[in-house]
Motif scaffolding. Structure first.
Motif, PDB file in Angstrom:
ATOM      1  N   VAL A 193       0.878  -1.164   0.000  1.00  0.00           N
ATOM      2  CA  VAL A 193       0.000   0.000   0.000  1.00  0.00           C
ATOM      3  C   VAL A 193       0.916   1.214   0.000  1.00  0.00           C
ATOM      4  O   VAL A 193       1.791   1.351   0.863  1.00  0.00           O
ATOM      5  CB  VAL A 193      -0.944   0.016   1.219  1.00  0.00           C
ATOM      6  N   VAL A 194       0.738   2.072  -1.005  1.00  0.00           N
ATOM      7  CA  VAL A 194       1.511   3.310  -1.115  1.00  0.00           C
ATOM      8  C   VAL A 194       0.692   4.394  -0.420  1.00  0.00           C
ATOM      9  O   VAL A 194      -0.496   4.574  -0.718  1.00  0.00           O
ATOM     10  CB  VAL A 194       1.764   3.670  -2.594  1.00  0.00           C
ATOM     11  N   THR A 195       1.318   5.086   0.535  1.00  0.00           N
ATOM     12  CA  THR A 195       0.615   6.086   1.339  1.00  0.00           C
ATOM     13  C   THR A 195       1.318   7.441   1.284  1.00  0.00           C
ATOM     14  O   THR A 195       2.512   7.527   0.970  1.00  0.00           O
ATOM     15  CB  THR A 195       0.530   5.649   2.817  1.00  0.00           C
ATOM     16  N   ALA A 196       0.576   8.477   1.608  1.00  0.00           N
ATOM     17  CA  ALA A 196       1.131   9.831   1.738  1.00  0.00           C
ATOM     18  C   ALA A 196       0.212  10.615   2.670  1.00  0.00           C
ATOM     19  O   ALA A 196      -0.951  10.250   2.866  1.00  0.00           O
ATOM     20  CB  ALA A 196       1.224  10.529   0.388  1.00  0.00           C
ATOM     21  N   GLN A 197       0.747  11.687   3.211  1.00  0.00           N
ATOM     22  CA  GLN A 197      -0.059  12.583   4.033  1.00  0.00           C
ATOM     23  C   GLN A 197      -0.410  13.786   3.167  1.00  0.00           C
ATOM     24  O   GLN A 197       0.437  14.614   2.875  1.00  0.00           O
ATOM     25  CB  GLN A 197       0.708  13.012   5.283  1.00  0.00           C
ATOM     26  N   GLY A 198      -1.645  13.829   2.708  1.00  0.00           N
ATOM     27  CA  GLY A 198      -2.100  14.922   1.858  1.00  0.00           C
ATOM     28  C   GLY A 198      -2.576  16.102   2.679  1.00  0.00           C
ATOM     29  O   GLY A 198      -2.714  16.014   3.908  1.00  0.00           O
ATOM     30  N   PRO A 199      -2.873  17.215   2.030  1.00  0.00           N
ATOM     31  CA  PRO A 199      -3.335  18.402   2.750  1.00  0.00           C
ATOM     32  C   PRO A 199      -4.672  18.185   3.457  1.00  0.00           C
ATOM     33  O   PRO A 199      -4.963  18.845   4.456  1.00  0.00           O
ATOM     34  CB  PRO A 199      -3.441  19.476   1.670  1.00  0.00           C
ATOM     35  N   ASP A 200      -5.483  17.241   2.960  1.00  0.00           N
ATOM     36  CA  ASP A 200      -6.795  16.966   3.555  1.00  0.00           C
ATOM     37  C   ASP A 200      -6.820  15.667   4.348  1.00  0.00           C
ATOM     38  O   ASP A 200      -7.885  15.172   4.696  1.00  0.00           O
ATOM     39  CB  ASP A 200      -7.862  16.926   2.466  1.00  0.00           C
TER      40      ASP A 200
END
Length: 179
Positions: free
Chosen positions: A33-40
């Protein structure tokens, strides 16, 4: 092959998407699972096309579908974490493969150095910055530069083979040594 040039012809009619899926399904892949912390809030998607690419510099690659609505949002962040799912993470894989749902509902995670989610209990995680992207037909080939990583050697990875989930046998077992 010395002196050869790449073919620009289309694939023979015998090479259909169904045939490709069937034949290449004989190759065991891991599930990430590819994850990121987005602005929302946190973002993520399931991916099977993941590989180590280079040790110097440290690079990995994965290939999201061009139809992915999540990858463009992660691309904008510029950093991401690849979570190598563990053998008991089938439900997590399925949840992150769905669009239009709260993929993180009921999921525990902690931030990687980039801020991207590291899902609880993963076999390993690789924190990256976006290095480059390349055309991969109906997919995009993404290359990430590894900035940090970690693993839990006690956690076996979740695998996918011929359309089904499975687990990789531990090194040194009879199943692993049959070949």
């Amino acid at each position: 092959m010395t002196g050869s040039t790449p073919s620009t012809s289309t694939a023979p009619e015998a090479v259909t998407a169904a045939t490709m899926r069937d034949v290449l399904g004989h190759f065991v892949s891991g599930v990430v699972v590819v994850t990121a912390q987005g602005p929302d809030g946190p973002l993520g998607f399931t991916c099977q096309s993941f590989a180590s690419l280079s040790l110097d510099p440290p690079l990995i690659s994965f290939s999201p579908a061009r139809t992915s609505s999540t990858w463009p949002r992660i691309r904008e962040v510029g950093s991401f974490c690849v979570n190598i799912l563990a053998e008991d993470h089938q439900e997590i894989s399925n949840a992150f493969a769905r669009s239009g749902t709260d993929k993180y509902a009921g999921k525990n995670w902690r931030p990687a150095p980039s801020g991207a989610p590291v899902l609880d209990g993963v076999s390993a995680w690789i924190d990256c910055t976006l290095w480059n992207e390349y055309d991969g037909g109906d997919h995009t080939v993404v290359v990430g530069r590894v900035t940090d990583l970690g693993a839990d050697p006690a956690r076996l990875p979740l695998t996918f083979y011929r359309g089904s989930y499975g687990i990789a046998p531990p090194a040194g077992t009879a199943d692993a040594e049959e070949n």
